[in-house]
Each structure stands twice: as C-alpha cells, then as structure tokens.
Design a protein around this motif. Sequence first.
Motif, mmCIF file in Angstrom:
data_model
loop_
_atom_site.group_PDB
_atom_site.id
_atom_site.type_symbol
_atom_site.label_atom_id
_atom_site.label_comp_id
_atom_site.label_asym_id
_atom_site.label_seq_id
_atom_site.Cartn_x
_atom_site.Cartn_y
_atom_site.Cartn_z
ATOM 1 N N ALA A 33 0.695 -1.174 0.083
ATOM 2 C CA ALA A 33 -0.137 -0.060 0.162
ATOM 3 C C ALA A 33 0.933 1.267 0.015
ATOM 4 O O ALA A 33 0.618 2.300 -0.719
ATOM 5 C CB ALA A 33 -1.151 -0.061 1.340
ATOM 6 N N ARG A 34 1.887 1.250 1.017
ATOM 7 C CA ARG A 34 2.891 2.360 0.844
ATOM 8 C C ARG A 34 3.655 2.713 -0.643
ATOM 9 O O ARG A 34 3.665 3.920 -0.994
ATOM 10 C CB ARG A 34 3.826 2.024 1.808
ATOM 11 C CG ARG A 34 4.182 3.253 2.569
ATOM 12 C CD ARG A 34 5.219 3.030 4.106
ATOM 13 N NE ARG A 34 4.741 2.019 4.603
ATOM 14 C CZ ARG A 34 5.913 0.943 4.728
ATOM 15 N NH1 ARG A 34 7.188 1.267 4.123
ATOM 16 N NH2 ARG A 34 5.840 -0.428 5.360
ATOM 17 N N PHE A 90 1.549 6.606 -6.969
ATOM 18 C CA PHE A 90 0.332 7.666 -7.522
ATOM 19 C C PHE A 90 0.958 9.076 -7.194
ATOM 20 O O PHE A 90 0.798 9.852 -8.249
ATOM 21 C CB PHE A 90 -0.634 7.402 -6.402
ATOM 22 C CG PHE A 90 -1.475 6.116 -6.968
ATOM 23 C CD1 PHE A 90 -1.333 5.641 -8.400
ATOM 24 C CD2 PHE A 90 -2.333 5.393 -6.116
ATOM 25 C CE1 PHE A 90 -2.253 4.520 -8.696
ATOM 26 C CE2 PHE A 90 -3.098 4.312 -6.662
ATOM 27 C CZ PHE A 90 -2.994 3.925 -7.770
ATOM 28 N N ASP A 91 1.633 9.425 -6.045
ATOM 29 C CA ASP A 91 2.208 10.703 -5.865
ATOM 30 C C ASP A 91 3.416 10.912 -6.839
ATOM 31 O O ASP A 91 3.120 12.111 -7.230
ATOM 32 C CB ASP A 91 2.866 10.662 -4.415
ATOM 33 C CG ASP A 91 1.758 10.686 -3.177
ATOM 34 O OD1 ASP A 91 0.717 10.901 -3.695
ATOM 35 O OD2 ASP A 91 1.979 10.427 -2.296
ATOM 36 N N THR A 132 2.450 1.777 -3.437
ATOM 37 C CA THR A 132 1.304 1.850 -4.388
ATOM 38 C C THR A 132 0.748 3.774 -4.155
ATOM 39 O O THR A 132 0.861 4.323 -5.187
ATOM 40 C CB THR A 132 -0.235 1.345 -4.158
ATOM 41 O OG1 THR A 132 0.320 -0.129 -4.370
ATOM 42 C CG2 THR A 132 -1.234 1.728 -5.174
ATOM 43 N N MET A 133 0.851 4.060 -3.029
ATOM 44 C CA MET A 133 0.785 5.372 -2.762
ATOM 45 C C MET A 133 1.764 6.362 -3.227
ATOM 46 O O MET A 133 1.809 7.444 -3.524
ATOM 47 C CB MET A 133 0.450 5.782 -1.302
ATOM 48 C CG MET A 133 -0.840 5.161 -0.840
ATOM 49 S SD MET A 133 -2.417 5.620 -1.793
ATOM 50 C CE MET A 133 -2.302 7.442 -0.989
ATOM 51 N N THR A 134 3.090 5.871 -3.176
ATOM 52 C CA THR A 134 4.221 6.521 -3.540
ATOM 53 C C THR A 134 4.360 6.429 -5.030
ATOM 54 O O THR A 134 4.621 7.589 -5.578
ATOM 55 C CB THR A 134 5.493 5.726 -3.082
ATOM 56 O OG1 THR A 134 5.530 5.845 -1.749
ATOM 57 C CG2 THR A 134 6.939 6.447 -3.669
#
Length: 90
Positions: A74-75, A81-82, A77-79
């Motif tokens: 999840a971390r 996307f950012d 994936t968020m990275t």
Amino acid sequence: MTPEFIISITQQAIQTILWISAPIVIVATVVGLVVSIIQAATQIQEMTLVFVPKMLAVFIGLALFASFMLDTLARFTMTIFDLVSQATML
C-alpha cells in the motif's frame, strides 16, 4: 516522464518485491534446511517429506506477515501515485 524517472520507479518496484517476498522465502528456506538435516540424520530419503512442512510453514508465514506485506504494498502504491501525479504536473 524521463527515462531516469522510469528507471527509478522500476528500481523501487524491484526493491518492494524483494521486501514483500523475503519473509516467505526465508521461512521456506529455513524449514527446508531443517527438514533436510533431519532427513540426513535419520537417513529417511523420502522426497515428498519436505513439501508438507514447507507448505504449512509458508501458510503460517503468510498469516504472520500478511499485514507487513499489505502495508508495504500500500505504501509503494501511494508513492507511485504521488510520483506519477507530480510528473504529470511538470
């Protein structure tokens, strides 16, 4: 997106894959080694004897490390996307 940006994302993806898979690979390796030592000590040379303990250990390892693996994924994936949203704004 520059080639350096793509290479950086690829490197992060490979590192994340290694972090996620490492606990399960280590558990399977240790169990396989222990079973092999026991087989060598008792001179039981049954090839299928290794699979059941390994499968059980991998399932237990997945149950124990699932939260770590999901959190890491999840971390990442968020990275990603950012990073992609920042790259498209440039």
